[in-house]
Design a protein around this motif. Sequence first.
Motif, PDB file in Angstrom:
ATOM      1  N   THR A 189      -1.747  -0.763 -11.145  1.00 53.07           N
ATOM      2  CA  THR A 189      -0.546  -0.412 -10.375  1.00 53.07           C
ATOM      3  C   THR A 189      -0.243  -1.465  -9.323  1.00 53.07           C
ATOM      4  O   THR A 189       0.909  -1.872  -9.139  1.00 53.07           O
ATOM      5  CB  THR A 189      -0.723   0.969  -9.716  1.00 53.07           C
ATOM      6  OG1 THR A 189      -1.076   1.936 -10.707  1.00 53.07           O
ATOM      7  CG2 THR A 189       0.550   1.398  -9.014  1.00 53.07           C
ATOM      8  N   ILE A 190      -1.279  -1.918  -8.615  1.00 51.01           N
ATOM      9  CA  ILE A 190      -1.085  -2.929  -7.576  1.00 51.01           C
ATOM     10  C   ILE A 190      -0.600  -4.242  -8.185  1.00 51.01           C
ATOM     11  O   ILE A 190       0.305  -4.897  -7.645  1.00 51.01           O
ATOM     12  CB  ILE A 190      -2.394  -3.145  -6.784  1.00 51.01           C
ATOM     13  CG1 ILE A 190      -2.733  -1.893  -5.967  1.00 51.01           C
ATOM     14  CG2 ILE A 190      -2.283  -4.355  -5.864  1.00 51.01           C
ATOM     15  CD1 ILE A 190      -4.126  -1.892  -5.391  1.00 51.01           C
TER      16      ILE A 190
ATOM     17  N   ILE B  13       3.042  -3.960  -8.827  1.00 51.93           N
ATOM     18  CA  ILE B  13       3.843  -4.037  -7.602  1.00 51.93           C
ATOM     19  C   ILE B  13       3.931  -5.471  -7.111  1.00 51.93           C
ATOM     20  O   ILE B  13       5.007  -5.969  -6.749  1.00 51.93           O
ATOM     21  CB  ILE B  13       3.239  -3.127  -6.509  1.00 51.93           C
ATOM     22  CG1 ILE B  13       3.293  -1.661  -6.937  1.00 51.93           C
ATOM     23  CG2 ILE B  13       3.976  -3.312  -5.185  1.00 51.93           C
ATOM     24  CD1 ILE B  13       2.511  -0.721  -6.031  1.00 51.93           C
TER      25      ILE B  13
ATOM     26  N   ALA C 161      -5.713   1.810 -10.209  1.00 49.92           N
ATOM     27  CA  ALA C 161      -5.184   1.254  -8.962  1.00 49.92           C
ATOM     28  C   ALA C 161      -4.906  -0.237  -9.108  1.00 49.92           C
ATOM     29  O   ALA C 161      -3.864  -0.732  -8.675  1.00 49.92           O
ATOM     30  CB  ALA C 161      -6.161   1.501  -7.818  1.00 49.92           C
TER      31      ALA C 161
ATOM     32  N   ARG D  14       3.323   5.649  -6.029  1.00 48.33           N
ATOM     33  CA  ARG D  14       3.171   5.620  -7.487  1.00 48.33           C
ATOM     34  C   ARG D  14       1.858   6.249  -7.971  1.00 48.33           C
ATOM     35  O   ARG D  14       1.787   6.728  -9.093  1.00 48.33           O
ATOM     36  CB  ARG D  14       3.232   4.170  -7.994  1.00 48.33           C
ATOM     37  CG  ARG D  14       4.525   3.456  -7.654  1.00 48.33           C
ATOM     38  CD  ARG D  14       4.588   2.111  -8.352  1.00 48.33           C
ATOM     39  NE  ARG D  14       5.726   1.319  -7.899  1.00 48.33           N
ATOM     40  CZ  ARG D  14       6.079   0.144  -8.435  1.00 48.33           C
ATOM     41  NH1 ARG D  14       5.376  -0.352  -9.438  1.00 48.33           N
ATOM     42  NH2 ARG D  14       7.121  -0.519  -7.962  1.00 48.33           N
TER      43      ARG D  14
ATOM     44  N   ALA E 299      -7.539   0.072  -0.774  1.00 46.94           N
ATOM     45  CA  ALA E 299      -7.063   1.338  -1.321  1.00 46.94           C
ATOM     46  C   ALA E 299      -8.202   2.177  -1.873  1.00 46.94           C
ATOM     47  O   ALA E 299      -8.242   3.394  -1.673  1.00 46.94           O
ATOM     48  CB  ALA E 299      -6.023   1.081  -2.405  1.00 46.94           C
TER      49      ALA E 299
ATOM     50  N   SER F  74      -3.239  -8.942  -4.083  1.00 46.87           N
ATOM     51  CA  SER F  74      -3.572  -7.844  -4.988  1.00 46.87           C
ATOM     52  C   SER F  74      -5.016  -7.381  -4.776  1.00 46.87           C
ATOM     53  O   SER F  74      -5.292  -6.180  -4.691  1.00 46.87           O
ATOM     54  CB  SER F  74      -3.364  -8.294  -6.435  1.00 46.87           C
ATOM     55  OG  SER F  74      -3.683  -7.259  -7.331  1.00 46.87           O
TER      56      SER F  74
ATOM     57  N   GLU G 221       3.808   1.555  -1.277  1.00 44.19           N
ATOM     58  CA  GLU G 221       4.355   1.693  -2.621  1.00 44.19           C
ATOM     59  C   GLU G 221       3.291   2.212  -3.580  1.00 44.19           C
ATOM     60  O   GLU G 221       3.580   3.026  -4.475  1.00 44.19           O
ATOM     61  CB  GLU G 221       4.900   0.348  -3.104  1.00 44.19           C
ATOM     62  CG  GLU G 221       5.568   0.379  -4.468  1.00 44.19           C
ATOM     63  CD  GLU G 221       6.801   1.270  -4.487  1.00 44.19           C
ATOM     64  OE1 GLU G 221       7.144   1.776  -5.574  1.00 44.19           O
ATOM     65  OE2 GLU G 221       7.426   1.475  -3.412  1.00 44.19           O
ATOM     66  N   LEU G 222       2.045   1.783  -3.399  1.00 42.22           N
ATOM     67  CA  LEU G 222       0.950   2.258  -4.238  1.00 42.22           C
ATOM     68  C   LEU G 222       0.771   3.758  -4.070  1.00 42.22           C
ATOM     69  O   LEU G 222       0.568   4.488  -5.050  1.00 42.22           O
ATOM     70  CB  LEU G 222      -0.349   1.526  -3.881  1.00 42.22           C
ATOM     71  CG  LEU G 222      -1.632   2.038  -4.549  1.00 42.22           C
ATOM     72  CD1 LEU G 222      -1.578   1.802  -6.052  1.00 42.22           C
ATOM     73  CD2 LEU G 222      -2.861   1.359  -3.950  1.00 42.22           C
TER      74      LEU G 222
ATOM     75  N   HIS H 212       0.833  -1.205   0.000  1.00 39.71           N
ATOM     76  CA  HIS H 212       0.000   0.000   0.000  1.00 39.71           C
ATOM     77  C   HIS H 212       0.867   1.254   0.000  1.00 39.71           C
ATOM     78  O   HIS H 212       0.557   2.241  -0.684  1.00 39.71           O
ATOM     79  CB  HIS H 212      -0.925  -0.015   1.212  1.00 39.71           C
ATOM     80  CG  HIS H 212      -2.007   1.023   1.160  1.00 39.71           C
ATOM     81  ND1 HIS H 212      -1.809   2.303   1.637  1.00 39.71           N
ATOM     82  CD2 HIS H 212      -3.275   0.995   0.672  1.00 39.71           C
ATOM     83  CE1 HIS H 212      -2.915   3.001   1.467  1.00 39.71           C
ATOM     84  NE2 HIS H 212      -3.812   2.250   0.881  1.00 39.71           N
TER      85      HIS H 212
ATOM     86  N   CYS I 141      -6.202  -3.736  -3.199  1.00 39.75           N
ATOM     87  CA  CYS I 141      -7.044  -2.887  -4.047  1.00 39.75           C
ATOM     88  C   CYS I 141      -8.337  -2.521  -3.324  1.00 39.75           C
ATOM     89  O   CYS I 141      -8.778  -1.375  -3.361  1.00 39.75           O
ATOM     90  CB  CYS I 141      -7.349  -3.611  -5.353  1.00 39.75           C
ATOM     91  SG  CYS I 141      -8.258  -2.604  -6.550  1.00 39.75           S
TER      92      CYS I 141
END
Length: 551
Positions: free
Chosen positions: A166-167, A170, A163, A143, A195, A188, A139-140, A137, A192
């Motif tokens: 991106t996840i 990662i 999202a 980015r 997030a 993942s 790192e998310l 999270h 998500c």
Amino acid sequence: MQLEIRSPGKQPLVQGVSPGAYSIGSSDGNKIVLPDNTVAGNHAVLFLNPNGCWIEDLESASGTFVNGVRVRDRAALEPGQEITIGVFVLVPHRDAASVNTASRAGEKTEPAEISRSSAPGGMSSAEMMRLIKGQIHEELVKRLNIKRLTVSRVGEEDLRNRARETIDNIVTEVAARLPPGVDPQAVSKEVCDEAIGLGPLEDLLEDPDITEIMVNGPDNVFVEKRGKLMQTGLSFMNDASVHAIIERIVSPLGRRIDESQPYVDARLKDGSRVNAIIHPLSLVGPCVTIRKFSKVPFKDNDLIRFGSMTAVMAEFARACVMARKNIVISGGTGSGKTSLLNVFSDYLPKDERIVTIEDAAELRLTQPHVIRLEARPPNIEGRGAVTIRDLVRNSLRMRPDRVVVGECRGGEALDMLQAMNTGHDGSLTTVHANSPRDVVSRLETMVLMSGMELPVRAIREQIASAIQMIFHISRMSDGSRKLTSVSEIVGLEGDKITMQEIFRFQQDGLGDEGRVIGRFVPCGTVPTFVEELEKKGIKLSRGMFDPGKRE
């Protein structure tokens, strides 16, 4: 296994540890706390296992070293190898006999400063998953600025797709470093959901058997399933994660929650009701209570199938609504008042103008001519509030054929009664009460809350002339909901409001697994307005009120 921790000028600490994951850093939230400015707040994670050990550096500035070699991402360990973090040296051993005691010989020194509450201890799989999700999270966030995208009004579907992509990237990058048995796809999805969705609640909201979701801080999530409470075992990453989800629910509705306004009522897109309360009022962390509603609103046939009422009672309720009788639905918390109000609202004619008034919009009427009004809480300056009472007064200027108030709980009761007495008959509302008789005393109290100093007799006259029917629903001991009483308010005798019961639920006992056994029975009384129904073309068989007829 044994873990030895050395620091300059202090006596090494040796402690037995169980296999598991141990977060290391200078912050108090870590399993192993190394209090020194050479150690990052969240510095590294040590994985101990009889079949293999490794250390993972969390991109710390000062680095993590194994036998003098800096760790890049993750490094495998052998028992006895030295891990250097700042000024500390950690050495895992197979057993106590293999610990090098030479370093402890010599002058007396103080033990290493390890937080007692954060001393090494086995990390559960849930804690390990929480740590992993927290890193992904973070790192998310680096980015993808989700908050900025939300404010810039990026479409929900577009935001979710960005999202998710991106996840996935990662998780793909770190998949080789995930502990054995951890499903990258599951990680993942969970990240998500937290997030941009409602985190662990997403799957619970999809379960049709769950009627209520209760979050008591980040670690305790309970549900009501088929009328019974049970713990789910699900958890959030931390308090901030729960708070973020609350913000995600209330922000689109123009509501807020913070220390100056630490509780809020809201709703989800499907109409489910949400209540949230946070610190400093809640001492266990942010709490969320979600009252779920069926994706397809219940009809009377559904309640008949559930055993909440009979077809005869449904027929009588329809006749009362069509004949424009003012109806109060009463019951305790979670008894099903709103669901029953939805069913009764479905009986309203399609050619009438209907105004609904609620704190948080929950009713879902299917008629074409419906105006939905929702109360508004005060703004950050404590101004701008619009109460249920304000909306009831305003609705009377909107030429309504029917007024439906989601719940009377204060001074709006007086305005509601006056509306019922001045041509706005056929209105519906709900009241918290333990019995039909208790509804009268509750209404009296709420009228007094309006600030009007009316004598009790005047209030009772208003109630007796305004309300004709009380439908009382109860949540039984087995979790089922039953329409336990249907009563008519007949009038006023002296200072006492007289009532007669038309139908009741008669409980005979408990069956297997505590299931309530009973039957709905007519009480032998015929409503005083039955002839009025016939004049309006609404035909009811008088046999339905015969006490010899039972269902």
